[in-house]
Motif scaffolding. Structure first.
Motif, mmCIF file in Angstrom:
data_model
loop_
_atom_site.group_PDB
_atom_site.id
_atom_site.type_symbol
_atom_site.label_atom_id
_atom_site.label_comp_id
_atom_site.label_asym_id
_atom_site.label_seq_id
_atom_site.Cartn_x
_atom_site.Cartn_y
_atom_site.Cartn_z
ATOM 1 N N UNK A 367 54.160 74.308 38.241
ATOM 2 C CA UNK A 367 54.608 73.799 39.531
ATOM 3 C C UNK A 367 53.536 72.890 40.129
ATOM 4 N N UNK A 368 53.946 72.091 41.091
ATOM 5 C CA UNK A 368 53.011 71.177 41.761
ATOM 6 C C UNK A 368 52.149 71.885 42.814
ATOM 7 N N UNK A 369 52.725 72.882 43.459
ATOM 8 C CA UNK A 369 52.026 73.563 44.558
ATOM 9 C C UNK A 369 52.438 75.027 44.563
ATOM 10 N N UNK A 370 51.661 75.836 45.257
ATOM 11 C CA UNK A 370 51.987 77.252 45.382
ATOM 12 C C UNK A 370 53.241 77.424 46.227
ATOM 13 N N UNK A 371 54.168 78.219 45.712
ATOM 14 C CA UNK A 371 55.413 78.467 46.436
ATOM 15 C C UNK A 371 55.714 79.960 46.409
ATOM 16 N N UNK A 372 56.413 80.427 47.423
ATOM 17 C CA UNK A 372 56.862 81.810 47.462
ATOM 18 C C UNK A 372 58.075 82.000 46.566
ATOM 19 N N UNK A 373 59.022 82.794 46.994
ATOM 20 C CA UNK A 373 60.198 83.043 46.181
ATOM 21 C C UNK A 373 60.883 81.725 45.836
ATOM 22 N N UNK A 374 61.039 81.474 44.542
ATOM 23 C CA UNK A 374 61.495 80.165 44.076
ATOM 24 C C UNK A 374 62.577 80.316 43.024
ATOM 25 N N UNK A 375 63.348 79.237 42.849
ATOM 26 C CA UNK A 375 64.412 79.211 41.858
ATOM 27 C C UNK A 375 64.206 78.032 40.917
ATOM 28 N N UNK A 376 64.187 78.331 39.621
ATOM 29 C CA UNK A 376 64.186 77.287 38.606
ATOM 30 C C UNK A 376 65.623 77.080 38.156
ATOM 31 N N UNK A 377 66.071 75.832 38.156
ATOM 32 C CA UNK A 377 67.432 75.509 37.735
ATOM 33 C C UNK A 377 67.405 74.405 36.704
ATOM 34 N N UNK A 378 68.297 74.510 35.717
ATOM 35 C CA UNK A 378 68.507 73.454 34.742
ATOM 36 C C UNK A 378 69.894 72.879 34.985
ATOM 37 N N UNK A 379 69.959 71.558 35.112
ATOM 38 C CA UNK A 379 71.193 70.896 35.516
ATOM 39 C C UNK A 379 71.597 69.870 34.464
ATOM 40 N N UNK A 380 72.851 69.930 34.048
ATOM 41 C CA UNK A 380 73.406 68.977 33.083
ATOM 42 C C UNK A 380 74.645 68.342 33.673
ATOM 43 N N UNK A 381 74.641 67.009 33.773
ATOM 44 C CA UNK A 381 75.775 66.249 34.310
ATOM 45 C C UNK A 381 76.215 66.795 35.667
ATOM 46 N N UNK A 382 75.219 67.121 36.515
ATOM 47 C CA UNK A 382 75.510 67.593 37.860
ATOM 48 C C UNK A 382 75.887 69.058 37.970
ATOM 49 N N UNK A 386 71.681 76.806 34.067
ATOM 50 C CA UNK A 386 70.715 77.909 33.916
ATOM 51 C C UNK A 386 69.962 78.069 35.218
ATOM 52 N N UNK A 387 69.691 79.324 35.591
ATOM 53 C CA UNK A 387 68.888 79.608 36.770
ATOM 54 C C UNK A 387 67.993 80.813 36.506
ATOM 55 N N UNK A 388 66.807 80.791 37.094
ATOM 56 C CA UNK A 388 65.919 81.945 37.039
ATOM 57 C C UNK A 388 65.097 81.986 38.308
ATOM 58 N N UNK A 389 65.009 83.186 38.914
ATOM 59 C CA UNK A 389 64.283 83.347 40.168
ATOM 60 C C UNK A 389 62.876 83.877 39.896
ATOM 61 N N UNK A 390 61.892 83.372 40.677
ATOM 62 C CA UNK A 390 60.498 83.811 40.589
ATOM 63 C C UNK A 390 60.047 84.300 41.967
ATOM 64 N N UNK A 391 59.302 85.386 41.969
ATOM 65 C CA UNK A 391 58.781 85.903 43.232
ATOM 66 C C UNK A 391 57.790 84.940 43.849
ATOM 67 N N UNK A 392 57.005 84.281 43.004
ATOM 68 C CA UNK A 392 56.041 83.279 43.457
ATOM 69 C C UNK A 392 55.600 82.471 42.250
ATOM 70 N N UNK A 418 64.844 71.639 37.942
ATOM 71 C CA UNK A 418 64.445 71.595 39.351
ATOM 72 C C UNK A 418 63.801 72.915 39.731
ATOM 73 N N UNK A 419 62.799 72.847 40.611
ATOM 74 C CA UNK A 419 62.153 74.054 41.123
ATOM 75 C C UNK A 419 62.018 73.910 42.624
ATOM 76 N N UNK A 420 62.511 74.894 43.355
ATOM 77 C CA UNK A 420 62.409 74.855 44.805
ATOM 78 C C UNK A 420 62.331 76.243 45.394
ATOM 79 N N UNK A 421 61.775 76.334 46.583
ATOM 80 C CA UNK A 421 61.685 77.621 47.258
ATOM 81 C C UNK A 421 63.061 78.088 47.718
ATOM 82 N N UNK A 422 63.286 79.362 47.634
ATOM 83 C CA UNK A 422 64.549 79.937 48.085
ATOM 84 C C UNK A 422 64.545 80.009 49.605
#
Length: 424
Positions: A367-382, A386-392, A418-422
């Motif tokens: 990741x680029x920066x420290x984040x709390x609860x986050x979701x990693x998503x894989x997106x194909x054609x919009x 795939x999704x996976x949640x991380x505590x931090x 994509x990775x973003x905070x929940x």
């Protein structure tokens, strides 16, 4: 003799690659510039290796020895004290020039695996001004002195950078009786693994100073002191905050750079984010027949993942001629590009073979920066496939994720991570 696979580098990645290629029936040769196999692990006498792979807490030499024993049991030839000076690609193979005690030799291989590891940044690479006295070492050099040569490199020591090797050396030198005056980190948060922050600094009462850096060194024959300054949000020294600390040693733990001069000489495309080659799901670069693994591909936190990367490269190189007959079709319709958005610094591999869309693949990301609860998503054609949640998530801690592509329903020519905070 024409080899099927030549592995350059005898560290954990190279050993794993050579073993995997041999098990696939390839004629393998390993080239190592040092006199012993094992790479950097030879001097890493602390434990913590092998937890992922062997479910045991091993020292670096113990971890390496398991691969070295298997390497020798398979009777894989190795050329030690041998340096690769030039590589030339022809239509069907690679010509590898080496120099050793036996002189200059040219070797031929159908494929190459670059397992050349990484090197440490030096004082000049992080713009520290001053003279060049003795007593300024990279953390790896200090580790080599202490653990392999039995030489105590420091009495009063300042450590710049909170990378893992620097943290481990802070503890090591403290145990040997050195006075560790402080660990200084230019960033507003530590750069090492959480476990090393606790076990190496907190447990030994070694102070950590964030948003501070070394701006100057003093001394002629031997280091006599360093100048420390606070830094602003752009990590530039703040005038008026300078102070001098008297010490005889400065140890640098300011980052690693993948060793890829050989890859660049072959005109392999490099990824500016990882400083390593752009590779596909077979660990192959965009130069057909050239594979990359370990820290030459991208800097890893855990040696377990270095070995995993080496095994993929070794297996793929051995299968390359048998399954693809030396050809690599790189037209867009046969490849899926891996792209990143949001809080991701990078994801590897950067390309997926469409022939691998029915398999489970391992991806690594930072990741680029420290984040709390986050979701990693894989997106194909919009569509999110795939999704996976991380505590931090933290930039110093690389993450590994396994995706079953047969269930991901990937279409088109790109897969976007994509990775973003929940949001609460």
């Amino acid at each position: 003799m024409i080899y099927d696979v030549i592995v350059i580098g005898g560290g954990p990645a190279g050993l794993a690659a050579a073993i995997a290629a041999k098990k696939e029936g390839a004629q393998v040769l390993l080239i190592e510039r040092e006199g012993r196999l094992g790479g950097i692990l030879k001097q890493c006498i602390h434990d913590g290796f092998g937890l992922q792979r062997f479910k045991e807490k091993l020292s670096g030499p113990e971890y390496a020895e398991r691969f070295i024993e298997e390497f020798h049991s398979l009777e894989i030839p190795a050329k030690l004290w041998t340096f690769v000076t030039k590589i030339r690609k022809s239509d069907q193979d690679f010509q590898v020039w080496t120099v050793s005690r036996n002189g200059v030799e040219m070797l031929v291989s159908r494929t190459l695996i670059l397992a050349t590891g990484c090197r440490e940044r030096t004082a000049k690479q992080v713009s520290i001004h001053g003279t060049r006295p003795a007593g300024v070492y990279t953390a790896g050099t200090a580790q080599h002195f202490t653990n392999l040569q039995g030489v105590m490199p420091a009495r009063r020591c300042v450590i710049l950078g909170s990378g893992d090797i620097g943290l481990i050396m802070a503890r090591r030198l403290k145990l040997e009786g050195a006075d560790i005056l402080g660990v200084y980190e230019v960033r507003p948060e530590p750069s090492g693994l959480t476990r090393n922050m606790i076990q190496c600094l907190e447990d030994f009462d070694i102070p950590l100073h964030l948003s501070e850096t070394v701006t100057r060194i003093f001394g002629d024959d031997r280091l006599t002191g360093v100048e420390i300054a606070k830094v602003d949000e752009q990590m530039q020294p703040v005038p008026g905050t300078e102070k001098r600390i008297d010490c005889d040693t400065l140890i640098l733990s300011v980052g690693l750079i993948p060793e890829n001069e050989m890859a660049e000489s072959l005109r392999v495309t490099m990824d500016p984010r990882t400083k390593g080659p752009v590779c596909d799901s077979w660990a192959m670069t965009d130069v057909p027949g050239v594979f990359s693994c370990g820290n030459a591909f991208h800097v890893n936190d855990l040696v377990d993942y270095v070995s995993e990367s080496g095994e993929l490269a070794g297996t793929s190189a051995a299968r390359y001629f048998r399954e693809l007959k030396g050809e690599a079709d790189r037209t867009a319709e046969n490849w899926i590009s891996v792209e990143t958005e949001g809080g991701l610094a990078y994801v590897v591999p950067q390309k997926i073979r469409k022939s691998d869309l029915d398999k489970k693949l391992v991806f690594y990301f930072r990741c680029r920066r420290t984040m709390g609860e986050s979701m990693l998503a894989a997106i194909s054609a919009g569509k999110t496939v795939f999704e996976k949640k991380y505590q931090a998530v933290r930039p110093p801690e690389m993450e590994r994720v396994v995706i079953d592509l047969s269930k991901a329903d990937i279409v088109g020519t790109s897969l976007v991570f994509q990775l973003g905070e929940v949001q609460a």
